[in-house]
Design an enzyme around this catalytic site. Structure first.
Site, short mmCIF file in Angstrom:
data_model
loop_
_atom_site.label_atom_id
_atom_site.label_comp_id
_atom_site.label_asym_id
_atom_site.label_seq_id
_atom_site.Cartn_x
_atom_site.Cartn_y
_atom_site.Cartn_z
N THR A 63 30.96 -20.58 30.24
CA THR A 63 31.73 -19.93 31.31
C THR A 63 31.18 -18.51 31.48
OG1 THR A 63 33.35 -18.76 29.92
CG2 THR A 63 33.82 -21.08 30.48
N ASP A 64 31.58 -17.84 32.54
CA ASP A 64 31.35 -16.41 32.60
C ASP A 64 32.48 -15.73 31.80
OD1 ASP A 64 30.36 -13.92 33.10
OD2 ASP A 64 30.11 -14.20 35.24
N TYR A 65 32.36 -14.44 31.69
CA TYR A 65 33.24 -13.60 30.86
C TYR A 65 34.71 -13.83 31.21
CZ TYR A 65 33.57 -9.19 28.12
OH TYR A 65 33.79 -8.24 27.16
#
Ligand code: NOJ
Length: 767
Positions: free
Chosen positions: A286-288
């Site tokens: 995932t992104d942050y």
């Protein structure tokens, strides 16, 4: 730990056996390992916390060392320094029950400590050798310092200059975006799919942000995306696919939604398209805090969105700790199957195996190599060369009968502007591993290269922007421009005094480096207020003015393009930008970059891009502006200030007419299109020859031009070269309404010229 040693000893085959054999060995190794793993340890492999000094998001991870010992960490990012990384890896392999090594990731976006131009600038080189080389050097440096995984390349097509992250990508074009995506992956991972990632200086790439992150409404970061499938397939998805086909071993999910479902929880995207259609076999991170953010999107609570993410096809959770906190419960409640967990866990372990971490967890930790490689002279020389390829000469008018640029190495230069003497702003946004004071400022670069021949008088001239609070927001992460407490008038007077003594004024204006990048959207993309005032006053002196622009996005510079005699687009050129700028300004290097994003006249024209649709009411020739009931604005005409593909040189080039080897072809045949390009000036130069195609009639509407090829050639004065492009079905096909890839017979226009506005064309009939 002991278990891993035994298993690894049995698996000492990486790099020497056939791929199938390797895969079988890998499967066996991972089968054996997973049999030993508890459910908690499997979930731990999916967890990616953040650590270290580098800040790239709001949330922080806690108790990282304890979690590693408990087997709750699969990877870690933003930790810098080989000693630290080695120690953390030691904890993982010696103090966790199974001793599984962890992945060390970082945003190595345009260089590690040797910084290359921001990706938008790099793309303006149109030089795939340079792009690949920059990624290779980044990999060499990062890998010696303990990093085995970079969150790059970012391949999001970006057409809205308000979006700060246009600086991080390769601009507006799909074809060029694919070429650059492939070159970056080759640079990081290696060229040969069979042998990629075997060496200790090859690191795992992560193609991002999947998908469509560049198309947020209003150019606002993290904003809603809504797009037809036809547009996705024809314009936005190909660069991700190209990176995957080049071998990219990981993919990062984007923050935005697609069809109303956040990418992080979008099964169509992560499984149907990515895995089933594209056959991607790496892992997806995932992104942050991407999982947690689905609660804000209004998709469910943390347990629900976490289950949705893994069921959609996400393998690793960056910072949210949704997997760590809720996955076991979801499995117990039957909301996620063990199979989903095993699949995700296996993919992470496979990446570690491919990287050789089971064989040697310290493969990427080599203090001696770090000392020898990081920011060494050879890398810096390459950064200087590559930076000079990224600058774009936007304007160069004669002053007193002679072109203003290149400058002569004599006399007095007044170097003026808030960007003229800053070290920290030179590398550009997303240079997280760079040492802040390492790059020379523009002023220092000029002094070092021509200071013995040219007198350089410096004055700041103005602050970045009149609003102090805005300046603070725009210079975060230690990139301060040290706001001056003098009044605007005092600063201006000092600049005018410097100008009065000079033969030439060089104005270093534009944006601070953190005015682009993540969470740095702008609603007004002009040169900020006080700097415009300064520029106008400098022009009033009657002295020749060269405007050197520092910026991470296209700016609205119509007035400047009409009133300033010479403009050089410098972007943020990296750690060697200052000396590279001197090379170009004084003519040791002839500029050859060309724009990869359209420069609009007005922010209201965003998104501005060349490959538009004709619409039912085209204006056609822009000289007809304004026409009622046509596609045009009342207050601004449709022409950009500078179009995609545009850029000048200190020499001039002439193009012959386009010739085709045949005026007809079958859909499965091929022809050759040619032009002869001549250097008609008096110095050597490079030209980027561009091929565009227009499909005149389609079953769905087609763009008025699409880039389908380019070649960067070098020509001596008076020299001519014939450039040939082979055209076959791959240049003519598109996704139709049913998303089938087709070539539709009929008329095509073949354009070859110096930029996207070329009218140098021939007609091809496809039978
Ligand atoms: C958020 C950004 O969107 C992404 O590009 C980056 O890789 C991560 N933060 C990690 O820093």
């Amino acid at each position: 730990m002991r278990l891993i040693c035994m298993l690894a000893a049995a698996a000492l085959i990486v790099g020497c056996a056939e791929t199938n054999q390797t895969n079988r060995e890998m499967d066996r190794f991972i089968d054996d390992l997973m049999k030993e793993m508890t459910i908690e340890e499997k979930i731990g492999q999916l967890n990616l916390p953040v650590s270290g000094e580098i800040v790239t998001g709001q949330a922080k991870s806690s108790n990282v060392a304890e979690r590693i010992k408990a087997g709750e960490v699969g990877g870690l990012f933003n930790l810098k320094g080989v000693e630290q990384i080695k120690e953390v890896q030691r904890i993982a392999v010696e103090e966790s029950r199974l001793g599984i090594p962890i992945l060390f990731g970082m945003d190595v976006i345009h260089g590690y400590e040797t910084i290359f131009p921001i990706p938008l600038g790099l793309s303006c080189s149109w030089d795939m050798e340079a792009v690949e080389r920059s990624a290779r050097i980044a990999a060499e440096e990062a890998s010696s310092d303990g990093i085995c995984w970079t969150f790059s390349p970012m391949v999001d097509i970006s057409r809205d200059a308000r979006w700060g992250r246009v600086s991080e990508g390769s601009g507006e074009d799909t074809y060029l975006g694919c070429e650059i995506a492939k070159a970056m992956v080759r640079g990081y991972q290696g060229e040969d799919l069979e042998t990629q990632l075997q060496r200790n200086d090859q690191i795992l790439a992560c193609v991002k942000h999947f998908a469509l992150y560049g198309a947020g409404e209003g150019g606002l970061d993290y904003n809603t995306v809504d797009m037809s499938r036809v547009r996705m397939y024809n314009e936005y998805l190909s660069p991700y696919k190209a990176a995957i086909e080049a071998g990219a071993g990981s993919v990062m999910a984007s923050f935005n939604e697609i069809d109303g479902v956040p990418a992080t929880g979008n099964k169509w995207l992560m499984t149907d398209l990515l895995r089933e259609d594209w056959k991607f076999d790496g892992f997806v991170v995932t992104d942050y805090t991407g999982i947690f953010e689905m609660t804000n999107h209004g998709i469910g609570n943390l347990q629900e969105v976490t289950a949705q993410a893994i069921n959609a096809g996400i393998d690793m959770d960056m910072v949210s700790e949704g997997f760590l906190g809720t996955l076991k419960k979801s499995i117990e409640e039957g909301k996620v199957s063990m199979k989903e967990l095993d699949t995700a866990c296996r993919r992470i372990l496979e990446a570690k195996y491919r990287l050789g971490l089971f064989e040697n967890p310290y493969k990427y930790c080599d203090e001696e190599r770090a000392k020898a490689e990081v920011y060494n002279d050879e890398h810096r020389a390459e950064a200087r060369r590559i930076a000079s390829e990224s600058f774009v000469l936007l304007k160069n008018e004669p002053f007193k009968g002679k072109k203003l640029l290149p400058l002569e190495k004599k006399g007095t230069i007044a170097l003026i502007g808030p960007l003229a003497d800053t070290r920290t702003n030179m590398p550009g946004t997303w240079s997280v591993a760079a040492k802040h004071d390492q790059a020379l400022s523009f002023r220092e670069g000029l002094e070092q290269t021509v200071g013995d021949k040219v007198d350089i008088i410096y004055a700041k001239g103005s602050n970045l922007v009149s609003d102090a609070a805005y300046e603070e927001r725009a210079t975060m992460f230690g990139r301060s421009l040290h706001r001056d407490n003098r009044t605007d008038k005092q600063m201006l007077d000092e600049a005018l005094r410097a100008a009065a003594k000079a033969d030439v004024i060089v104005a270093a204006l534009g944006e601070a480096s953190e005015m682009s990048g993540e969470s740095s959207s702008r609603a007004d993309i002009s040169i900020p207020d006080v700097q415009q005032t300064l520029l106008k006053e400098l022009l009033k002196t009657g002295k020749p003015v060269v405007l050197v622009l520092f910026n991470g996005r296209p700016l609205t510079i119509e007035w400047e393009s009409e009133n300033v005699p010479a403009i050089l687009e410098a972007w943020f050129g990296g750690s060697e930008a200052a000396v590279a700028l001197s090379d170009v300004l004084f003519g040791d290097v002839n500029p050859s970059g060309k724009l990869t994003m359209t420069f609009p006249k007005h922010v209201g024209q965003c998104p501005a891009y060349y490959a538009q649709k004709n619409t039912g009411r085209p204006l056609g020739d822009n000289s007809r502006w304004f026409e009622k009931f046509k596609v045009n604005y009342l207050d601004v005409d449709n022409a950009p200030v500078y179009p995609f593909g545009y850029g000048l040189s200190y020499t001039t080039f002439e193009y012959s007419d386009v010739t085709l080897s045949a005026s007809e072809m079958t859909a499965d045949g091929s022809i050759t299109a040619q032009v002869t390009v001549t250097n008609t000036g008096d110095r050597e130069g490079k030209e980027i020859v561009q091929l565009y195609i227009r499909d005149m009639v389609g079953s769905i509407t087609r763009p008025i031009k699409e880039l389908k090829g380019f070649e960067k050639i070098a020509l001596a004065p008076g020299e001519s070269k014939t450039v040939s492009f082979e055209i076959d079905r791959t240049d003519l096909e598109f996704f139709n309404y049913n998303l089938e890839k087709v070539v539709e017979p009929g008329e095509f226009k073949i354009f070859i010229g110096k930029d996207s506005q070329t009218t140098n064309e021939a007609t091809l009939i496809v039978k």
